[in-house]
Design an enzyme around this catalytic site. Structure first.
Site, PDB file in Angstrom:
ATOM      1  N   TYR A  22       1.002  -1.340  -0.140  1.00 56.54           N
ATOM      2  CA  TYR A  22      -0.043  -0.191   0.085  1.00 56.54           C
ATOM      3  C   TYR A  22       0.855   1.147   0.093  1.00 56.54           C
ATOM      4  O   TYR A  22       0.648   2.219  -0.952  1.00 56.54           O
ATOM      5  CB  TYR A  22      -0.912  -0.126   1.162  1.00 56.54           C
ATOM      6  CG  TYR A  22      -1.817   1.178   1.660  1.00 56.54           C
ATOM      7  CD1 TYR A  22      -2.533   1.578   0.627  1.00 56.54           C
ATOM      8  CD2 TYR A  22      -1.629   1.531   2.858  1.00 56.54           C
ATOM      9  CE1 TYR A  22      -3.420   2.546   1.256  1.00 56.54           C
ATOM     10  CE2 TYR A  22      -2.446   2.672   3.184  1.00 56.54           C
ATOM     11  CZ  TYR A  22      -3.540   3.218   2.289  1.00 56.54           C
ATOM     12  OH  TYR A  22      -4.152   4.261   2.708  1.00 56.54           O
ATOM     13  N   ARG A  46       2.604 -10.425   1.042  1.00 57.63           N
ATOM     14  CA  ARG A  46       1.334  -9.727   1.409  1.00 57.63           C
ATOM     15  C   ARG A  46       0.315 -10.429   0.419  1.00 57.63           C
ATOM     16  O   ARG A  46      -0.902 -10.694   0.923  1.00 57.63           O
ATOM     17  CB  ARG A  46       1.542  -8.256   1.167  1.00 57.63           C
ATOM     18  CG  ARG A  46       0.238  -7.407   1.694  1.00 57.63           C
ATOM     19  CD  ARG A  46      -0.386  -7.874   2.948  1.00 57.63           C
ATOM     20  NE  ARG A  46      -1.785  -8.103   2.926  1.00 57.63           N
ATOM     21  CZ  ARG A  46      -2.507  -6.796   2.995  1.00 57.63           C
ATOM     22  NH1 ARG A  46      -1.852  -5.540   3.121  1.00 57.63           N
ATOM     23  NH2 ARG A  46      -3.856  -6.595   3.161  1.00 57.63           N
ATOM     24  N   THR A 155       6.762   3.016  13.607  1.00 58.60           N
ATOM     25  CA  THR A 155       5.274   3.352  13.572  1.00 58.60           C
ATOM     26  C   THR A 155       5.074   4.266  15.054  1.00 58.60           C
ATOM     27  O   THR A 155       6.108   4.215  15.991  1.00 58.60           O
ATOM     28  CB  THR A 155       4.509   1.985  13.915  1.00 58.60           C
ATOM     29  OG1 THR A 155       3.213   2.424  14.335  1.00 58.60           O
ATOM     30  CG2 THR A 155       5.323   1.107  15.038  1.00 58.60           C
ATOM     31  N   SER A 190       1.613  -4.947  20.617  1.00 58.02           N
ATOM     32  CA  SER A 190       1.178  -5.870  19.834  1.00 58.02           C
ATOM     33  C   SER A 190       2.502  -6.418  19.502  1.00 58.02           C
ATOM     34  O   SER A 190       3.492  -5.789  19.357  1.00 58.02           O
ATOM     35  CB  SER A 190       0.515  -5.616  18.599  1.00 58.02           C
ATOM     36  OG  SER A 190       1.252  -5.047  17.483  1.00 58.02           O
ATOM     37  N   TYR A 192       3.431  -7.150  16.562  1.00 58.28           N
ATOM     38  CA  TYR A 192       3.865  -6.385  15.367  1.00 58.28           C
ATOM     39  C   TYR A 192       4.447  -5.111  15.815  1.00 58.28           C
ATOM     40  O   TYR A 192       5.649  -4.829  15.301  1.00 58.28           O
ATOM     41  CB  TYR A 192       2.675  -6.070  14.377  1.00 58.28           C
ATOM     42  CG  TYR A 192       2.940  -4.769  13.610  1.00 58.28           C
ATOM     43  CD1 TYR A 192       3.973  -4.649  12.682  1.00 58.28           C
ATOM     44  CD2 TYR A 192       2.454  -3.590  13.986  1.00 58.28           C
ATOM     45  CE1 TYR A 192       4.224  -3.469  12.096  1.00 58.28           C
ATOM     46  CE2 TYR A 192       2.623  -2.458  13.509  1.00 58.28           C
ATOM     47  CZ  TYR A 192       3.623  -2.303  12.561  1.00 58.28           C
ATOM     48  OH  TYR A 192       3.952  -1.233  11.866  1.00 58.28           O
ATOM     49  N   HIS A 193       3.875  -4.311  16.733  1.00 58.24           N
ATOM     50  CA  HIS A 193       4.433  -2.915  17.129  1.00 58.24           C
ATOM     51  C   HIS A 193       5.727  -3.195  17.869  1.00 58.24           C
ATOM     52  O   HIS A 193       6.509  -2.450  17.607  1.00 58.24           O
ATOM     53  CB  HIS A 193       3.352  -2.348  18.009  1.00 58.24           C
ATOM     54  CG  HIS A 193       2.315  -1.619  17.265  1.00 58.24           C
ATOM     55  ND1 HIS A 193       1.001  -2.177  17.171  1.00 58.24           N
ATOM     56  CD2 HIS A 193       2.081  -0.640  16.459  1.00 58.24           C
ATOM     57  CE1 HIS A 193       0.003  -1.471  16.509  1.00 58.24           C
ATOM     58  NE2 HIS A 193       0.533  -0.526  16.114  1.00 58.24           N
ATOM     59  N   LYS A 196       8.947  -3.433  15.526  1.00 55.65           N
ATOM     60  CA  LYS A 196       9.256  -2.112  15.174  1.00 55.65           C
ATOM     61  C   LYS A 196      10.120  -1.468  16.291  1.00 55.65           C
ATOM     62  O   LYS A 196      11.117  -0.947  15.716  1.00 55.65           O
ATOM     63  CB  LYS A 196       8.343  -1.350  14.885  1.00 55.65           C
ATOM     64  CG  LYS A 196       7.394  -1.548  13.634  1.00 55.65           C
ATOM     65  CD  LYS A 196       7.900  -1.296  12.352  1.00 55.65           C
ATOM     66  CE  LYS A 196       6.826  -1.334  11.219  1.00 55.65           C
ATOM     67  NZ  LYS A 196       7.320  -1.160  10.121  1.00 55.65           N
TER      68      LYS A 196
END
Ligand code: NAD
Ligand code: USQ
Length: 404
Positions: A22, A46, A155, A190, A192-193, A196
Site C-alpha cells: 500500500y 502480502r 510506527t 502488539s 507487530y508494534h 518495530k
C-alpha cells in the site's frame, strides 16, 4: 540530454523494499515520477497472506509485472523489479550489488497488529520477518554500500500512550542532578508494534557502531487510496484494505459506511492516534531521501499530520455519509485488543514540516471522495470480513487458519 554543472549528474538510485504494498507502491510511483531511479524489492508475501486468510483488497489490483509495464507504457519510465525475500541474505546481496542503491526505503514488513496476534506462528513469523529482514538490510548497507541512507518505516505505536507528551525519538531527562538526551521510552502493544521497537534498537546500534546513516519514520495510521500517479490508470490502482485484519481505522469506516455496516468502534473509542493521508506518506519519504541523515546519525521523525480518537473519526464519517444520503450507524464492539481506551495523547510532529511537508489535512472533500470510492467498489465488499476476529487475550499456540 544536456545538464548544467550544478544539476546532480545522475538521478538518485532508490530501492523500495515492500514496493508492491500500500505505502510502497504509491511511493515507488511517486519517486519514479520525480525522476528518481527506482527498484522495487518485494517477495509478494502480502498477496499470499490475503489468499491464506481469504481476504481481498476493495480495489482490484493488477500483478506487480502488469503494474510496472503499465507505468512504463504511460510515462516511459522504467522501474526495476527484484522478486525475493530480504530475509534471504544471498538474494538481498545480489540486489544491492546489481542496483547499488543510494537510498533504501524499507516498507517490507508484516505490518498488521491483528495478524501478529492470530496465533503463535504468526507472532513468531512477524518478529522473524521484520527483525531479521531489517538486520539483513543493515548488513547489506555495511558490506556493499556504506554511504547508502536507510529510510525505515517505523510506527507511532512504538511509543504507546504515555501520560506525557511524545517527542520525536528522544527525550531530555534530568535525573539525580544529571541530564542526558535518551531514546524516548517504548511501550508497544502488539507483537507487530514490538517488532518495530526491536528494529529501532538494532538500527540505532548500527548507526553508532558502523556509522550507518538512518531515518526512522514513526508513521501514524495512513488513510486514503488515490495519489497523483495511481489514479493515472486502473492497472496502477493501489490496494485498499478494509477487513478486520489488515484494514485500518478510517479506511475501514468509509467502506463500512458505504455498504451500510455499522462503524466498528472498539471499546470506549477514546483511543487516539496520529493519522495522515497517503499523499503525505509519499511526500514525507521523498523529503527524507532528499535530506539524508549524516553518517552515524539515527534520526527519528514522527510521520503524521493530525490526531483523532476513534470516536471523532466515527463522527466525521457519519457526517460526511449523511451528506451523500447514507444512513450511518455506529456500534461499540467489545475491544478485541488490550489498549487504553481513554488516555492523554499529544505527540510532536514538527521535523517533517521543518523539511517542507505541506500536509493534506483531513477534509470534507477527501472524506467525500473516499466514501464515493468505496461506493464505486461496494459490490466487491465481503461483509463477513468486517468484524474483528483476532483477540489479544485469546491468542494461543494452536494454528488458526481462519480467525474465529
Ligand atoms: P503492505 O502489507 O501493504 O506492504 C508491505 C509489503 O512488504 C508487501 O508488498 C509485502 O509483500 C512486502 N514484504 C513483507 N515482508 C517482506 C520480505 N521479508 N521481503 C520482501 N518483501 C516483503 O503494508 P503497508 O501498509 O504498505 O505498510 C508499509 C510499511 O509502512 C510497513 O513497514 C508498516 O509497518 C508501515 N506503516 C504502515 C501504516 C499504514 O497505516 N498502512 C502506518 C504506519 C506504518
Ligand atoms: N480501531 C477501532 N475500530 C476498527 C479498527 C481499529 O476502534 O474497526 C481502533 C484500534 O483498536 C486502535 C485504533 O483504532 O485503537 C487504530 O487501529 P488500526 O487498526 O487503524 O491501526 P494499528 O493497528 O495501530 O496499525 C496501523 C497499521 C500499522 C501501523 C499503525 C500506526 O496497520 O502498520 O504501524 O497503524 S500507529 O497506529 O500509529 O501505531
Amino acid at each position: 540530454s544536456h545538464k548544467t554543472s550544478n544539476e546532480p549528474s545522475e538521478p538518485k538510485r532508490v530501492m523500495v523494499i515492500g514496493g508492491d504494498g500500500y505505502c510502497g507502491w504509491a511511493t515507488a510511483l511517486h519517486l519514479s515520477n520525480k525522476n528518481y531511479e527506482v527498484a522495487i524489492v518485494d517477495n509478494l508475501v502480502r498477496r499470499h497472506f490475503d489468499h491464506q486468510l481469504g481476504l481481498e483488497s476493495l480495489t482490484p489490483i493488477s500483478s506487480i509485472h502488469n503494474r510496472i509495464r503499465r507505468w512504463k507504457s504511460l510515462t516511459g519510465k522504467t522501474i526495476q523489479l527484484y522478486i525475493g525475500d530480504i530475509c534471504d541474505f544471498e538474494f538481498l546481496s545480489e540486489t544491492f550489488k546489481s542496483f547499488e542503491p543510494e537510498a533504501v526505503v524499507h516498507f517490507g514488513e508484516q505490518r498488521s497488529a491483528p495478524y501478529s496476534m492470530i496465533d503463535r506462528s504468526r507472532a513468531v513469523f512477524t518478529q522473524n520477518n521484520n527483525v531479521i529482514g531489517t538486520l539483513n538490510v543493515l548488513f547489506a548497507i555495511k558490506e556493499f554500500k556504506e554511504e547508502c541512507h536507510l529510510v525505515k518505516l517505523g510506527t507511532m505505536g512504538e511509543y504507546g500512550t504515555p501520560n506525557i507528551d511524545i517527542e520525536e525519538g528522544y527525550i531530555t531527562i534530568t535525573h539525580n542532578g544529571r541530564t542526558d538526551t535518551l531514546p524516548y521510552p517504548k511501550q508497544a502493544s502488539s507483537f507487530y508494534h514490538l517488532s518495530k521497537v526491536h528494529d529501532s534498537n538494532n538500527i540505532a546500534f548500527t548507526c553508532k557502531a558502523w556509522g550507518i546513516r538512518a531515518t526512522d519514520l514513526n508513521q501514524g495510521v495512513v488513510y486514503g487510496v488515490r495519489t497523483d500517479e495511481t489514479e493515472m490508470h486502473e492497472e496502477l490502482y493501489n490496494r485498499f484494505d478494509y477487513d478486520g485484519v489488515f484494514g485500518t481505522a478510517l479506511n475501514r469506516f468509509c467502506v463500512q459506511a458505504a455498504v451500510g455496516h455499522p462503524l466498528t468502534v472498539y471499546g470506549k473509542g477514546g483511543q487516539t492516534r496520529g493519522y495522515l493521508d497517503i499523499r503525505d506518506t509519499v511526500q514525507c519519504v521523498e523529503l527524507a531521501i532528499a535530506n539524508p541523515a549524516q553518517r552515524g546519525e539515527f534520526r527519528v521523525f514522527n510521520q503524521f499530520t493530525e490526531q483523532f480518537s476513534v470516536n471523532e473519526l466515527a463522527r466525521l464519517v457519519t457526517k460526511a455519509g449523511e451528506k451523500l444520503g447514507l444512513n450511518v450507524q455506529t456500534i461499540s464492539v467489545p475491544n478485541p485488543r488490550v489498549e487504553a481506551e481513554e488516555h492523554y495523547y499529544n505527540a510532536k510532529h514538527t521535523k517533517l514540516v521543518e523539511l517542507g511537508l505541506k500536509p493534506h489535512l483531513l477534509s470534507d472533500s477527501l472524506l467525500d471522495s473516499l466514501l464515493n470510492f468505496a461506493i464505486k467498489f461496494e459490490d466487491r465488499v465481503d461483509t463477513k470480513q468486517i468484524m474483528p476476529s483476532v483477540s489479544w487475550r485469546k491468542i494461543g499456540v494452536k494454528p488458526t487458519t481462519i480467525p474465529a
